[in-house]
Design a protein around this motif. Structure first.
Motif, PDB file in Angstrom:
ATOM      1  N   ALA A 115       0.811  -1.217   0.000  1.00  0.00           N
ATOM      2  CA  ALA A 115       0.000   0.000   0.000  1.00  0.00           C
ATOM      3  C   ALA A 115       0.846   1.269   0.000  1.00  0.00           C
ATOM      4  O   ALA A 115       0.306   2.376  -0.012  1.00  0.00           O
ATOM      5  N   GLY A 116       2.172   1.111   0.030  1.00  0.00           N
ATOM      6  CA  GLY A 116       3.055   2.269   0.010  1.00  0.00           C
ATOM      7  C   GLY A 116       3.313   2.887   1.367  1.00  0.00           C
ATOM      8  O   GLY A 116       3.850   4.001   1.450  1.00  0.00           O
ATOM      9  N   LEU A 117       2.971   2.183   2.437  1.00  0.00           N
ATOM     10  CA  LEU A 117       3.261   2.703   3.770  1.00  0.00           C
ATOM     11  C   LEU A 117       4.732   2.445   4.112  1.00  0.00           C
ATOM     12  O   LEU A 117       5.274   1.394   3.784  1.00  0.00           O
ATOM     13  N   PRO A 118       5.372   3.359   4.812  1.00  0.00           N
ATOM     14  CA  PRO A 118       6.766   3.161   5.211  1.00  0.00           C
ATOM     15  C   PRO A 118       6.848   2.239   6.429  1.00  0.00           C
ATOM     16  O   PRO A 118       6.943   2.680   7.574  1.00  0.00           O
ATOM     17  N   VAL A 119       6.808   0.944   6.181  1.00  0.00           N
ATOM     18  CA  VAL A 119       6.821  -0.046   7.255  1.00  0.00           C
ATOM     19  C   VAL A 119       7.916  -1.066   6.953  1.00  0.00           C
ATOM     20  O   VAL A 119       8.072  -1.507   5.818  1.00  0.00           O
ATOM     21  N   ARG A 120       8.702  -1.429   7.983  1.00  0.00           N
ATOM     22  CA  ARG A 120       9.836  -2.327   7.737  1.00  0.00           C
ATOM     23  C   ARG A 120      10.295  -2.985   9.027  1.00  0.00           C
ATOM     24  O   ARG A 120       9.922  -2.567  10.132  1.00  0.00           O
ATOM     25  N   GLU A 121      11.129  -4.017   8.875  1.00  0.00           N
ATOM     26  CA  GLU A 121      11.848  -4.598   9.992  1.00  0.00           C
ATOM     27  C   GLU A 121      13.052  -3.724  10.334  1.00  0.00           C
ATOM     28  O   GLU A 121      13.709  -3.185   9.443  1.00  0.00           O
ATOM     29  N   ALA A 122      13.341  -3.615  11.609  1.00  0.00           N
ATOM     30  CA  ALA A 122      14.527  -2.890  12.040  1.00  0.00           C
ATOM     31  C   ALA A 122      15.789  -3.691  11.729  1.00  0.00           C
ATOM     32  O   ALA A 122      15.746  -4.909  11.558  1.00  0.00           O
ATOM     33  N   GLN A 123      16.894  -3.005  11.677  1.00  0.00           N
ATOM     34  CA  GLN A 123      18.193  -3.665  11.631  1.00  0.00           C
ATOM     35  C   GLN A 123      18.537  -4.169  13.034  1.00  0.00           C
ATOM     36  O   GLN A 123      18.010  -3.684  14.034  1.00  0.00           O
ATOM     37  N   ALA A 124      19.410  -5.133  13.113  1.00  0.00           N
ATOM     38  CA  ALA A 124      19.838  -5.644  14.407  1.00  0.00           C
ATOM     39  C   ALA A 124      20.393  -4.508  15.266  1.00  0.00           C
ATOM     40  O   ALA A 124      21.230  -3.726  14.809  1.00  0.00           O
ATOM     41  N   GLY A 125      19.892  -4.391  16.489  1.00  0.00           N
ATOM     42  CA  GLY A 125      20.357  -3.362  17.405  1.00  0.00           C
ATOM     43  C   GLY A 125      19.767  -1.988  17.184  1.00  0.00           C
ATOM     44  O   GLY A 125      20.080  -1.048  17.923  1.00  0.00           O
ATOM     45  N   GLU A 126      18.884  -1.842  16.191  1.00  0.00           N
ATOM     46  CA  GLU A 126      18.335  -0.513  15.886  1.00  0.00           C
ATOM     47  C   GLU A 126      17.299  -0.070  16.912  1.00  0.00           C
ATOM     48  O   GLU A 126      17.222   1.125  17.243  1.00  0.00           O
ATOM     49  N   LEU A 127      16.478  -1.009  17.394  1.00  0.00           N
ATOM     50  CA  LEU A 127      15.418  -0.672  18.348  1.00  0.00           C
ATOM     51  C   LEU A 127      15.785  -1.221  19.718  1.00  0.00           C
ATOM     52  O   LEU A 127      15.541  -2.385  20.019  1.00  0.00           O
ATOM     53  N   MET A 128      16.362  -0.403  20.550  1.00  0.00           N
ATOM     54  CA  MET A 128      16.661  -0.805  21.916  1.00  0.00           C
ATOM     55  C   MET A 128      15.428  -0.531  22.785  1.00  0.00           C
ATOM     56  O   MET A 128      14.543   0.240  22.412  1.00  0.00           O
ATOM     57  N   PHE A 129      15.390  -1.156  23.956  1.00  0.00           N
ATOM     58  CA  PHE A 129      14.197  -1.043  24.804  1.00  0.00           C
ATOM     59  C   PHE A 129      13.950   0.398  25.241  1.00  0.00           C
ATOM     60  O   PHE A 129      12.796   0.796  25.449  1.00  0.00           O
ATOM     61  N   ASP A 130      15.010   1.195  25.335  1.00  0.00           N
ATOM     62  CA  ASP A 130      14.814   2.572  25.779  1.00  0.00           C
ATOM     63  C   ASP A 130      14.145   3.456  24.729  1.00  0.00           C
ATOM     64  O   ASP A 130      13.858   4.635  25.010  1.00  0.00           O
ATOM     65  N   VAL A 131      13.842   2.908  23.543  1.00  0.00           N
ATOM     66  CA  VAL A 131      13.045   3.671  22.587  1.00  0.00           C
ATOM     67  C   VAL A 131      11.669   3.961  23.167  1.00  0.00           C
ATOM     68  O   VAL A 131      10.996   4.924  22.769  1.00  0.00           O
ATOM     69  N   LEU A 132      11.250   3.148  24.150  1.00  0.00           N
ATOM     70  CA  LEU A 132       9.950   3.380  24.772  1.00  0.00           C
ATOM     71  C   LEU A 132       9.951   4.630  25.637  1.00  0.00           C
ATOM     72  O   LEU A 132       8.882   5.160  25.966  1.00  0.00           O
ATOM     73  N   ASP A 133      11.127   5.141  26.006  1.00  0.00           N
ATOM     74  CA  ASP A 133      11.193   6.448  26.665  1.00  0.00           C
ATOM     75  C   ASP A 133      10.676   7.526  25.720  1.00  0.00           C
ATOM     76  O   ASP A 133       9.974   8.457  26.142  1.00  0.00           O
ATOM     77  N   ASP A 134      11.037   7.413  24.446  1.00  0.00           N
ATOM     78  CA  ASP A 134      10.543   8.366  23.448  1.00  0.00           C
ATOM     79  C   ASP A 134       9.041   8.229  23.252  1.00  0.00           C
ATOM     80  O   ASP A 134       8.341   9.216  23.035  1.00  0.00           O
ATOM     81  N   VAL A 135       8.539   6.985  23.313  1.00  0.00           N
ATOM     82  CA  VAL A 135       7.094   6.773  23.198  1.00  0.00           C
ATOM     83  C   VAL A 135       6.382   7.425  24.375  1.00  0.00           C
ATOM     84  O   VAL A 135       5.389   8.148  24.210  1.00  0.00           O
ATOM     85  N   ALA A 136       6.873   7.190  25.592  1.00  0.00           N
ATOM     86  CA  ALA A 136       6.250   7.757  26.784  1.00  0.00           C
ATOM     87  C   ALA A 136       6.272   9.287  26.763  1.00  0.00           C
ATOM     88  O   ALA A 136       5.365   9.945  27.281  1.00  0.00           O
ATOM     89  N   ALA A 137       7.316   9.859  26.136  1.00  0.00           N
ATOM     90  CA  ALA A 137       7.440  11.317  26.065  1.00  0.00           C
ATOM     91  C   ALA A 137       6.671  11.911  24.892  1.00  0.00           C
ATOM     92  O   ALA A 137       6.615  13.138  24.751  1.00  0.00           O
ATOM     93  N   GLY A 138       6.085  11.065  24.044  1.00  0.00           N
ATOM     94  CA  GLY A 138       5.309  11.559  22.906  1.00  0.00           C
ATOM     95  C   GLY A 138       6.134  11.879  21.684  1.00  0.00           C
ATOM     96  O   GLY A 138       5.600  12.387  20.692  1.00  0.00           O
ATOM     97  N   ARG A 139       7.440  11.585  21.740  1.00  0.00           N
ATOM     98  CA  ARG A 139       8.289  11.858  20.572  1.00  0.00           C
ATOM     99  C   ARG A 139       8.154  10.767  19.521  1.00  0.00           C
ATOM    100  O   ARG A 139       8.469  10.977  18.346  1.00  0.00           O
ATOM    101  N   SER A 140       7.744   9.590  19.929  1.00  0.00           N
ATOM    102  CA  SER A 140       7.475   8.466  19.030  1.00  0.00           C
ATOM    103  C   SER A 140       6.152   7.858  19.459  1.00  0.00           C
ATOM    104  O   SER A 140       5.551   8.258  20.461  1.00  0.00           O
ATOM    105  N   HIS A 141       5.709   6.872  18.701  1.00  0.00           N
ATOM    106  CA  HIS A 141       4.448   6.195  18.997  1.00  0.00           C
ATOM    107  C   HIS A 141       4.661   4.693  18.897  1.00  0.00           C
ATOM    108  O   HIS A 141       5.642   4.219  18.317  1.00  0.00           O
ATOM    109  N   MET A 142       3.734   3.935  19.448  1.00  0.00           N
ATOM    110  CA  MET A 142       3.841   2.484  19.425  1.00  0.00           C
ATOM    111  C   MET A 142       2.504   1.878  19.052  1.00  0.00           C
ATOM    112  O   MET A 142       1.444   2.423  19.380  1.00  0.00           O
ATOM    113  N   LEU A 143       2.563   0.758  18.347  1.00  0.00           N
ATOM    114  CA  LEU A 143       1.349  -0.028  18.151  1.00  0.00           C
ATOM    115  C   LEU A 143       1.681  -1.495  18.371  1.00  0.00           C
ATOM    116  O   LEU A 143       2.830  -1.926  18.248  1.00  0.00           O
TER     117      LEU A 143
END
Length: 284
Positions: free
Chosen positions: A214-242
């Motif tokens: 459908a042309g959405l920018p969706v992909r698998e991360a590279q190894a080590g790209e998404l560390m658990f502390d990315v959820l700090d950005d989610v909690a702060a509203g800088r990123s989102h999660m689904l």
């Protein structure tokens, strides 16, 4: 509420009826595999993909390949008598075994059950204090040894959530107890790679396929790209999660660890796209 409908041993049984042995290896040591499908309009969604993964899990666990024809017979019987919408669970164990980890050579036990379920448009998540072991013998397999998930989910519910999200032992974002995780950041939806030890979710797989088409920018991360502390950005509203899963579908997270959040625009678009596609293709 529609009663749960159960099929095993070639017949429908009542929820209170004794139907399998107390020595079944799935009961004594959790030696089995399972799949859960959403039920829409009396049909199991993506059943073929779920049966393929069931076979992969069985192979990874070292038990015989499940009898697909027998399972499909059970699914048909349960859906004919069960709810038009809800969830369907297929469980296959190694059958009657010893009171130890060793296996016998008896026939497998197959149980198919369907019951009601509610799909919510948004989710509430809690960061779990426990981790996934990406080097476990059963990493990435959908087995009936589910105690870790039960404990982690109960902890999340006690804290006001409906799902727990876990890191792996390397500190990478891994998965939920019954879901996969996508992070919306920098204009993309990114999900951890299977190398982190997460389950190869069917909804995750379809979102990657359908989203790309459908042309959405969706992909698998590279190894080590998404560390658990990315959820700090989610909690702060800088990123989102689904979260994605067979009864969640595609579910933006609007609460994390007690903090109310806005669903990301791309996350909402992905949810709407998935809802449209799953109505068009019941067994993609």
């Amino acid at each position: 509420m529609t009663q749960t409908v159960i099929w095993t041993g070639g017949r429908l049984v009542s929820p209170g009826e004794s139907a399998i042995s107390a020595l079944d290896h799935g009961i004594t040591v959790g030696d089995g595999v399972f799949e859960t499908c959403a039920v829409f309009d009396g049909q199991a969604f993506a059943l073929t993909r779920h049966l393929r993964r069931l076979a992969r899990s069985a192979a990874g666990l070292g038990i015989a390949e499940p009898d697909e024809e027998q399972i499909r017979d059970g699914v048909a019987a349960v859906l004919a008598a069960g709810p038009a919408a809800g969830r369907l669970r297929i469980t296959v164990t190694d059958g009657v075994g010893p009171l130890a980890s060793g296996r016998s050579d008896g026939p497998q036990t197959v149980v198919v059950a369907a019951g009601p379920a509610t799909i919510r448009a948004e989710g509430r998540a809690v960061r779990s204090p426990w981790t996934r072991n990406e080097r476990s013998a059963v990493a990435g397999l959908k087995t009936t040894s589910y105690a870790e998930n039960v404990v982690a989910l109960a902890d999340a519910v006690d804290k006001g959530g409906d799902e727990a999200v876990l890191a792996n032992t390397r500190g990478e974002l891994c998965e939920g107890t019954g879901s996969n995780v996508f992070v919306e950041r920098d204009g993309e939806l990114v999900t951890p790679p299977l190398s982190v030890g997460c389950l190869a979710g069917i909804t995750r797989e379809l979102l990657l396929e359908w989203g790309t088409a459908a042309g959405l920018p969706v992909r698998e991360a590279q190894a080590g790209e998404l560390m658990f502390d990315v959820l700090d950005d989610v909690a702060a509203g800088r990123s989102h999660m689904l979260l994605t899963g067979s009864v969640r579908n595609v579910q933006p997270t609007t609460w994390l660890d007690g903090v109310d959040l806005l669903a990301g625009e791309l996350s909402r678009t992905a949810r709407d796209m998935f809802e449209k596609m799953r109505r068009e293709l019941i067994d993609p």
